[in-house]
Design a protein around this motif. Sequence first.
Motif, mmCIF file in Angstrom:
data_model
loop_
_atom_site.group_PDB
_atom_site.id
_atom_site.type_symbol
_atom_site.label_atom_id
_atom_site.label_comp_id
_atom_site.label_asym_id
_atom_site.label_seq_id
_atom_site.Cartn_x
_atom_site.Cartn_y
_atom_site.Cartn_z
ATOM 1 N N LEU A 37 0.853 -1.207 0.000
ATOM 2 C CA LEU A 37 0.000 0.000 0.000
ATOM 3 C C LEU A 37 0.880 1.245 0.000
ATOM 4 O O LEU A 37 0.791 2.073 -0.877
ATOM 5 N N THR A 38 1.725 1.362 0.994
ATOM 6 C CA THR A 38 2.721 2.429 1.010
ATOM 7 C C THR A 38 3.764 2.089 2.068
ATOM 8 O O THR A 38 3.442 1.485 3.098
ATOM 9 N N GLU A 40 5.922 4.788 2.611
ATOM 10 C CA GLU A 40 6.388 6.170 2.762
ATOM 11 C C GLU A 40 5.561 6.944 3.777
ATOM 12 O O GLU A 40 5.508 8.184 3.740
ATOM 13 N N ALA A 56 -7.842 2.484 1.314
ATOM 14 C CA ALA A 56 -7.558 1.406 0.359
ATOM 15 C C ALA A 56 -8.249 0.087 0.691
ATOM 16 O O ALA A 56 -8.665 -0.639 -0.210
ATOM 17 N N ARG A 179 0.610 13.842 -2.499
ATOM 18 C CA ARG A 179 1.760 14.099 -3.356
ATOM 19 C C ARG A 179 1.599 15.331 -4.238
ATOM 20 O O ARG A 179 2.566 15.975 -4.617
ATOM 21 N N PHE A 180 0.355 15.618 -4.619
ATOM 22 C CA PHE A 180 0.095 16.744 -5.513
ATOM 23 C C PHE A 180 -0.114 18.045 -4.734
ATOM 24 O O PHE A 180 -0.393 19.075 -5.329
ATOM 25 N N ASP B 10 1.471 8.536 -12.312
ATOM 26 C CA ASP B 10 2.136 9.666 -11.651
ATOM 27 C C ASP B 10 1.622 9.802 -10.210
ATOM 28 O O ASP B 10 1.655 10.892 -9.645
ATOM 29 N N PHE B 11 1.189 8.708 -9.626
ATOM 30 C CA PHE B 11 0.569 8.764 -8.296
ATOM 31 C C PHE B 11 1.595 8.876 -7.183
ATOM 32 O O PHE B 11 1.222 9.166 -6.042
ATOM 33 N N GLY B 12 2.857 8.617 -7.440
ATOM 34 C CA GLY B 12 3.834 8.531 -6.365
ATOM 35 C C GLY B 12 3.592 7.289 -5.535
ATOM 36 O O GLY B 12 2.687 6.490 -5.822
ATOM 37 N N GLN B 13 4.410 7.154 -4.497
ATOM 38 C CA GLN B 13 4.331 5.937 -3.701
ATOM 39 C C GLN B 13 3.998 6.216 -2.247
ATOM 40 O O GLN B 13 4.057 5.328 -1.412
ATOM 41 N N ARG B 14 3.609 7.478 -1.966
ATOM 42 C CA ARG B 14 3.268 7.784 -0.575
ATOM 43 C C ARG B 14 1.799 7.507 -0.282
ATOM 44 O O ARG B 14 1.452 7.052 0.797
ATOM 45 N N ASP B 15 0.936 7.793 -1.253
ATOM 46 C CA ASP B 15 -0.495 7.557 -1.066
ATOM 47 C C ASP B 15 -0.857 6.166 -1.575
ATOM 48 O O ASP B 15 -0.162 5.610 -2.420
ATOM 49 N N PRO B 16 -1.957 5.588 -1.072
ATOM 50 C CA PRO B 16 -2.226 4.175 -1.361
ATOM 51 C C PRO B 16 -3.009 3.951 -2.649
ATOM 52 O O PRO B 16 -3.718 2.964 -2.756
ATOM 53 N N TRP B 17 -2.886 4.816 -3.647
ATOM 54 C CA TRP B 17 -3.744 4.715 -4.839
ATOM 55 C C TRP B 17 -3.321 3.576 -5.764
ATOM 56 O O TRP B 17 -4.165 2.928 -6.373
ATOM 57 N N THR B 38 6.563 2.282 -13.214
ATOM 58 C CA THR B 38 6.972 3.433 -12.409
ATOM 59 C C THR B 38 5.720 4.150 -11.942
ATOM 60 O O THR B 38 4.718 4.185 -12.654
ATOM 61 N N HIS B 39 5.803 4.704 -10.725
ATOM 62 C CA HIS B 39 4.750 5.581 -10.243
ATOM 63 C C HIS B 39 5.308 6.972 -9.962
ATOM 64 O O HIS B 39 4.646 7.788 -9.341
ATOM 65 N N GLU B 40 6.521 7.212 -10.441
ATOM 66 C CA GLU B 40 7.202 8.477 -10.197
ATOM 67 C C GLU B 40 7.263 9.351 -11.453
ATOM 68 O O GLU B 40 8.128 10.235 -11.557
ATOM 69 N N ILE B 41 6.377 9.083 -12.408
ATOM 70 C CA ILE B 41 6.224 10.024 -13.519
ATOM 71 C C ILE B 41 5.932 11.406 -12.923
ATOM 72 O O ILE B 41 5.168 11.516 -11.974
ATOM 73 N N ALA B 42 6.567 12.443 -13.466
ATOM 74 C CA ALA B 42 6.280 13.786 -12.965
ATOM 75 C C ALA B 42 4.773 14.049 -13.130
ATOM 76 O O ALA B 42 4.174 13.673 -14.136
ATOM 77 N N PRO B 43 4.146 14.671 -12.121
ATOM 78 C CA PRO B 43 2.688 14.834 -12.185
ATOM 79 C C PRO B 43 2.223 15.398 -13.534
ATOM 80 O O PRO B 43 2.739 16.422 -13.994
ATOM 81 N N HIS B 44 1.312 14.671 -14.158
ATOM 82 C CA HIS B 44 0.661 15.079 -15.411
ATOM 83 C C HIS B 44 1.587 15.050 -16.629
ATOM 84 O O HIS B 44 1.236 15.588 -17.680
ATOM 85 N N GLN C 13 13.419 4.320 -8.768
ATOM 86 C CA GLN C 13 12.078 3.844 -9.113
ATOM 87 C C GLN C 13 11.378 4.778 -10.088
ATOM 88 O O GLN C 13 10.191 4.627 -10.346
ATOM 89 N N ARG C 14 12.122 5.733 -10.652
ATOM 90 C CA ARG C 14 11.467 6.647 -11.587
ATOM 91 C C ARG C 14 11.517 6.112 -13.010
ATOM 92 O O ARG C 14 10.578 6.281 -13.776
#
Lengths: 269, 269, 269
Positions: A37-38, A40, A56, A179-180, B10-17, B38-44, C13-14
């Motif tokens: 899940l996370t 971080e 989640a 994150r946003f 681009d969700f990052g890894q801190r939130d559980p999405w 990857t979930h570290e795509i720059a937002p958008h 991880q990017r």
Amino acid sequence: VPGVITLTTDFGQRDPWVGTMKGVILRVVRDVQLVDLTHEIAPHDITEAALALEAAAPFFPDRTVHLAVVDPGVGSQRRALALSARGHFFVGPDNGLFTPFLEGGAWRAIEISTASFGGGEPSRTFHGRDIFAPVAARLAAGVPVEGLGPDVPDPVRLRWPVATSISEGLVGEIVHVDRFGNLITSIRAGDVPCAAAGGTHAPSTCVIDVVGLSLRLVGTYADIAPGEAAALVGSAGRLEISMRGTSAAAALGVGRGDRVIVRSAQAGP
Amino acid sequence: VPGVITLTTDFGQRDPWVGTMKGVILRVVRDVQLVDLTHEIAPHDITEAALALEAAAPFFPDRTVHLAVVDPGVGSQRRALALSARGHFFVGPDNGLFTPFLEGGAWRAIEISTASFGGGEPSRTFHGRDIFAPVAARLAAGVPVEGLGPDVPDPVRLRWPVATSISEGLVGEIVHVDRFGNLITSIRAGDVPCAAAGGTHAPSTCVIDVVGLSLRLVGTYADIAPGEAAALVGSAGRLEISMRGTSAAAALGVGRGDRVIVRSAQAGP
Amino acid sequence: VPGVITLTTDFGQRDPWVGTMKGVILRVVRDVQLVDLTHEIAPHDITEAALALEAAAPFFPDRTVHLAVVDPGVGSQRRALALSARGHFFVGPDNGLFTPFLEGGAWRAIEISTASFGGGEPSRTFHGRDIFAPVAARLAAGVPVEGLGPDVPDPVRLRWPVATSISEGLVGEIVHVDRFGNLITSIRAGDVPCAAAGGTHAPSTCVIDVVGLSLRLVGTYADIAPGEAAALVGSAGRLEISMRGTSAAAALGVGRGDRVIVRSAQAGP
């Protein structure tokens, strides 16, 4: 079918501790889906982890085991828990991590230890590896929770941020910054006494006040005008404050604990 | 054998999405391999995600489902797509994410919605969870793409960075800066009209010009001298500019969009 | 039962390189558990990766394959290895990554290449994808290590940080700083000539000297007083120096390579 175990920690992803817990699980049960899940969660931030689980867990299959280790009290007298609630299992320290699952439904909490699975003395610094992962693996393999140890009638609960009615409407607080830079509030979708606006037409009958600003309630991120801050119901089913293409947290200077009011658009701020 | 689903966001890894999407998938299909690209795509940043997919997808098994959610238009009128191309499937918003797979081969694009699987109204903020994950799970379980909805003859395409012939040679641009500060260009290995040099002997017949510097074309990172910047064909099959043990992006002050020229070593800069 | 492959890299991880290796593995073997140990090893830091493997590998099932790619010499003359040791397999560049597994027990090292599996010419920049992942997949599928290539009698070993006896006690060094700022030392639990203290009572008979400070040896994080720095045996079975709720590395100004002494509490510093 393989069981499912989710993992939620504040271990970060640089050190191999999450992988170590997975190794321990795979020594017990090999045919299993392991889902992060996370990892971080801010170090020792039990509330952030509880919010992540609350958002989640409902989307996982029945009988999923949620292993959560945010454990500042490891090695002290705090109890270790296995919890059965809402058709899922939760395994981790008894420090409030599972607060959202102790409301609105039946639950059963069991105190666990290495005796739950015939193990030896645990380390004093890593119960995720030495107690929680072995128990989670056994639950995923179908071992009944009841036999793992004595009942715990009074698991620790966090003060849980909610929304409160006031004369102007509802008051809540910022509980998380994502994150946003979106500001997630303690106000849940079902609490908000008005529908969101779609686009710029059909304005909502509610406005949202935060740090002296009055914001529109819109339907989705794309409804927000460039430079505007607005509120919407976000992915966790909570009211959140967002800006388009920028961090609302940074632009508004708002953070966790700050107060948010939902009120009728007719009433003054 | 289990199906394979990759996830790119681009969700990052801190939130559980990301975990939430995996929960949704596992409620539909349990015997599946879930692989994070990857979930570290720059937002958008749709282009960055398209480049990641272009680099990684060819190495996956036939019939892999690539679930990609970089979705600034979520909740607006943008369409949702399932795409069949090159023996793989792609699921995500119709915003250009799949541009590399719409060239050079047959493809079929289908407009999807919750009607594709008999679901109810989606949220307006998280179609990854409410539309894309359920469709990806069904494709991984063997549901045919054709029955999911109407054909889309004109999926959105990004302006796709390429290399162009000029009198001196080839001109392209920096399209990405990776974790090591390597500068990835729009120039593909097959476009470069000369072989790389191996080590310091047998100099390549090409040089690479960027921000006023003329760089050698070498075979691998270990061929670069300490303090030198040089060009090589990198892991994604693209020409890249690298320094040894340091970030070329930082040291040269070069970034995305900057111009790169490949020319014969005989011609002046 | 499915085989298990762990992955340890400095890829971050990017970029989609870890996912690419997993795609390559899944083309060879589909019924496999893929477990990330860490991809946040500092770029080219072979020692950090070796320490991560040393800490995590013992908790994995027999016959686990540990794929590790921290590979500054990729494309040069450095050899590629498959190693059998302690009932596990290790695959990666021959640069010292597997040093901890070359001590205290039988091992067998094999030189691998694309010839190990009938593959073609590898790229010169990504042997993780082109050599190590295909070999790891075959080992997880049960292919014997012996047939993969010629024996390597002299795999590269790192200078491995240890603890040394001195007149006052033991001297070691800081080998790693973890996410919480804990300072992990080269001194192993079994080397420490005294028991840890539990809580504030029953003081340990040892003290730990670092940068002019003399610290208590305690049993777990919760035994440390607010503002205090103390030493304990951490999750990797190594002596570490920790502060409660803050980074010991930042607060003490101590880092990798700094000297640590364990001595009797009776002796002066």
